[in-house]
Design a protein around this motif. Structure first.
Motif, short mmCIF file in Angstrom:
data_model
loop_
_atom_site.label_atom_id
_atom_site.label_comp_id
_atom_site.label_asym_id
_atom_site.label_seq_id
_atom_site.Cartn_x
_atom_site.Cartn_y
_atom_site.Cartn_z
N ALA A 23 87.92 67.20 -48.10
CA ALA A 23 87.43 66.01 -48.01
C ALA A 23 88.71 65.50 -48.54
CB ALA A 23 86.60 65.05 -49.03
N LEU A 24 89.48 66.46 -50.09
CA LEU A 24 90.59 65.39 -50.80
C LEU A 24 91.48 65.47 -50.02
CD1 LEU A 24 89.08 66.56 -54.30
CD2 LEU A 24 89.09 64.44 -53.06
N VAL A 25 91.64 67.13 -49.39
CA VAL A 25 92.83 67.63 -48.21
C VAL A 25 93.65 65.42 -46.71
CG1 VAL A 25 93.82 68.92 -46.60
CG2 VAL A 25 93.39 69.35 -49.11
N LEU A 26 91.83 65.64 -46.57
CA LEU A 26 92.52 65.07 -45.39
C LEU A 26 92.85 63.39 -45.66
CD1 LEU A 26 88.83 65.59 -43.55
CD2 LEU A 26 91.19 65.50 -42.92
N ARG A 27 91.76 63.08 -46.86
CA ARG A 27 92.30 61.71 -47.74
C ARG A 27 94.18 61.47 -48.38
NH1 ARG A 27 93.33 58.18 -51.66
NH2 ARG A 27 92.37 56.22 -51.99
N LYS A 67 84.86 59.13 -39.93
CA LYS A 67 86.43 58.14 -40.86
C LYS A 67 87.20 58.72 -41.28
CE LYS A 67 82.78 53.71 -41.91
NZ LYS A 67 82.27 53.75 -43.11
N LEU A 68 86.98 60.04 -42.09
CA LEU A 68 88.00 60.77 -42.61
C LEU A 68 89.06 60.70 -41.86
CD1 LEU A 68 89.00 60.68 -45.61
CD2 LEU A 68 87.52 62.40 -45.60
N ALA A 69 87.85 61.17 -40.93
CA ALA A 69 89.36 62.42 -39.79
C ALA A 69 89.84 61.19 -39.72
CB ALA A 69 88.32 62.79 -39.08
N ALA A 110 92.88 60.18 -41.14
CA ALA A 110 94.06 62.14 -41.83
C ALA A 110 94.05 61.80 -39.81
CB ALA A 110 93.53 62.42 -42.10
N GLY A 111 94.13 60.73 -38.46
CA GLY A 111 94.36 61.40 -37.56
C GLY A 111 94.34 62.71 -37.48
N ALA A 112 93.38 63.22 -37.86
CA ALA A 112 92.73 64.34 -36.93
C ALA A 112 91.22 64.36 -35.99
CB ALA A 112 92.02 65.46 -38.52
#
Length: 710
Positions: free
Chosen positions: A21-25, A71-73, A76-78
């Motif tokens: 989660a932190l990497v995605l941010r 939302k996080l993805a 991150a454009g994931a």
């Protein structure tokens, strides 16, 4: 926004744990251009373990507990794959997720945590509830707490995790005279030093938790736990917090393990340098540490930097964990114990401190920075108005308005071919080939999700809608595919995923994928041209009769939800439910509606637009009861907040439609992707279908012209 740099490498994050989660941010703030990022997780959210005891105790809501990965993805454009990884092949560089083609990677990271599953304990699979993974546990606990009368609870495993859960449960159920038992084969909280253990044992006692020590559990029953000495501990909710173990599939990857956990070195790489592992599923071989969330959080910046380094052929850096760390343990109520370096303290101020730390951690996933792209200083007149104040929607929300298409088609000369039957207003053509009636249609969608497999299913179901709506049997299809720019290797991976998924979806409907064309562009677009066969006269827009009941087979709201998702305003669970609805085929519904007088599928022009088209072709009107029209979860709240799809203004301008100025009425003009069927059926047929799942009677056909929503 147009993709300027082609994709060259695939990075796949397996699991949505704290580190990932932190990497995605961090990735959303500073991505590595050329990398296509994918996240695989069984669900749209990832619960935060630090707040689980507080959630169980009733201090936090479920939304406060969960990190919204959708939302996080998006930030991150994931692409987010909603599924559980069950296997991995480092030689082929693929990950297996059920019900989809293998997911290929160049570099992967694993952050799937641990499980408290007890496969060898008889009865646990049937009557026990796993404490980990957290998501299912949280859902089951919510349901139990809401219905428990005189609750009896048992927690197997007397470590700190089990003790925290037992105290939280006792506090949450305190008004119901609960019986809470904490069972351990040895001493409860045996791993703590005397000062900390003494305070924790006192807290358990204060809450009325019964500690059952030196007890071997031999079986979990429907209403209790059987011990080796024959005793039965009463329990209607039995959970396991002992014997935390790695997921079974980890052992089959073929990488080096330590006690079943993936062995990693200072750079967080496993024995395969292209596979990283972090969090509780990994063992730090260079500096072993206990399983604790604090280490997962500290690993995040190192994993982020090392993934970027591996993907761009740069040196990696070493992670060195701290020797000791502060342990903040919830004691049921809003009180906590702090332990470090052999000292222990408890109090309300410590709980406030822990609450502040936990909320700060979660806030960073809610308050994501806006990564704006400014317009050039000078643009032609009308550019700002044409762009609007929101991103262009995908799917049917990106289509051209109904009026523009009807006007253009209306100017075409009438065909003189005798084997082509003109069907005014219908999306498909009726051909006669060797005496056989054949329906021909085409449709295409720009992506509403970056997952090509999900998008392929949606596109296929959406295109099949025209065939089903005419009462035809799907026959064959060709595929038109536009991929975002990427290398040949990634093209091959993506085309294989899409074609196999489309072929499977068509095959389930009785049709075959017989060919296709591909090209590169600015984004993913999937189109299909499909034929279907009619044994009887096709069902068209014309034919609706006054007195007919109007039946809808899917709820509305996909355009609104996806418009909100693009702006990170929709709940992840609502987005996933919406995507599931878009993928739901309508073949069975079409069969049940085979005697409809008129039928269409509800897509880009919304319910109002498609119903207006049916009424115009049939020379009738319609009355629709707004309260009887089903809407997707979350759609109405978003509509109340003013969220509208890009195509909404054009749909709202359709002539001959009257509706109140309300949020629910706005959803009648919402463009649908992979929407349901709308049928005008005889009243007796409606009576038969009334109450059946997936069939909603929403109004009637009238003699008076016009469409009215009331």
């Amino acid at each position: 926004m147009k993709q300027q740099i082609p994709f060259t490498r695939d990075l796949v994050l397996i699991g949505g744990g704290h580190t990932h989660a932190l990497v995605l941010r961090s990735w959303g703030i500073n991505p590595l251009p050329g990398v296509r990022l994918t996240v695989i997780n069984p669900g749209p959210t990832a619960p935060y373990s630090g707040m689980l005891p507080g959630f169980v105790a009733g201090h936090y809501t479920r939304d406060e507990l969960d990190i919204d990965l959708v939302k996080l993805a998006r930030f991150a454009g994931a692409r987010l794959i909603n599924g559980k990884a069950v296997a991995m092949d480092p030689a082929a560089k693929t990950i297996t997720v059920p019900n989809r083609p293998p997911v290929a990677y160049d570099v992967a990271a694993i952050d799937v945590g641990i499980t408290s599953e007890m496969p060898r304990l008889p009865g646990f699979a049937d009557h026990g509830i796993l404490a980990k993974p957290l998501g299912m546990f949280a859902t089951r606990w919510d349901a139990f707490r809401a219905t428990a009368g005189q609750p009896k609870v048992a927690v197997i495993g007397g470590g700190v995790a089990g003790a925290e859960l037992a105290m939280a449960m006792a506090h949450a159920l305190r008004d119901s005279a609960p019986e809470v038992s904490l069972i351990d084969r040895g001493r409860v909280l045996d791993g703590f030093n005397p000062p900390a253990r003494s305070r924790l044992m006192a807290a358990l006692s204060d809450l009325g938790v019964t500690c059952v020590e030196d007890a071997d559990v031999t079986e979990v029953l429907a209403h209790g736990v059987r011990l080796a000495d024959g005793r039965i501990i009463a329990s209607d909710f039995t959970t396991g917090a002992a014997g935390a173990r790695p997921h079974d599939w980890i052992a089959d990857i073929g990488l080096d393990l330590h006690a079943g956990f993936l062995t990693v070195g200072p750079t967080l790489q496993t024995s395969d340098p292209d596979v990283f592992a972090v969090g509780d599923c990994a063992h730090l071989s260079h500096d072993p540490r206990p399983k604790a969330g604090v280490f997962a959080v500290r690993e995040a910046p190192y994993l982020y930097d090392n993934l970027r380094a591996r993907l761009s052929d740069r040196p990696l850096q070493a992670f060195r964990p701290q020797k000791d760390y502060l342990k903040l343990i919830s004691l049921g109520g809003k009180i906590a114990l702090a332990e470090k370096l052999g000292t222990a303290r408890r109090g309300k101020l410590l709980w406030r401190w822990k609450d502040q730390i936990d909320r700060k951690f979660m806030t960073q996933f809610d308050d994501l920075p806006q990564m704006e792209t400014d317009l050039p200083l000078r643009t032609a007149t009308g550019v700002a108005e044409a762009l609007g104040n929101a991103p262009l929607c995908g799917g049917c929300g990106a289509k051209v308005g109904r009026g523009a298409l009807q006007s253009a088609l209306g100017q075409l000369p009438a065909t003189t071919r005798t084997d082509v039957t003109t069907l005014p207003g219908d999306d498909a053509a009726l051909l006669t080939v060797g005496g056989q009636r054949q329906v021909l249609t085409t449709d295409h969608l720009s992506a509403v999700t970056d997952d090509p497999v999900t998008m392929a299913r949606i596109a296929a179901v959406h295109a099949l809608g025209d065939i089903w709506a005419m009462g035809a049997a799907p026959q064959a299809a060709t595929l038109t595919l536009i991929l975002p720019r990427m290398t040949a290797a990634l093209q091959a991976r993506t085309v294989a995923e899409i074609t196999s998924t489309v072929a499977g979806t068509l095959g389930d409907a009785g049709a075959a994928l017989v060919g296709g064309h591909t090209t590169l562009g600015d984004g993913l677009t999937i189109g299909l041209s499909i034929t279907g066969l009619c044994d009887t006269d096709p069902i068209t827009l014309a034919g609706a009769k006054p007195g007919d009941a109007l039946i809808l087979t899917k709820p509305l709201g996909s355009g609104t939800i996806m418009a909100a998702e693009m702006r990170r305003l929709a709940r992840g669970a609502d987005v996933m439910a919406c995507l599931d609805a878009m993928q739901h085929p309508q073949g069975d519904a079409a069969t049940a509606l085979h005697s409809a007088h008129a039928m269409t599928d509800v897509t880009g022009f919304g319910l109002a637009g498609h119903l207006a088209g049916m009424c115009a072709a049939s020379g009738v009107g319609a009355e629709v009861r707004l309260d009887d029209v089903p809407v997707m979860q979350g759609a109405l709240d978003l509509a109340k907040d003013g969220i509208r799809s890009s195509l909404y203004p054009d749909n709202r301008a359709v002539a001959g439609v009257s509706a109140p100025d309300t949020a629910r009425a706005a959803l009648m003009f919402d463009p649908q992707t992979g929407g349901g069927l709308l049928a005008a059926v005889p009243s007796k047929m409606a009576e038969k279908l009334s109450g059946q799942s997936g069939f909603y009677i929403i109004g009637e056909i009238t003699e008076r012209s016009g469409v009215r929503f009331t």
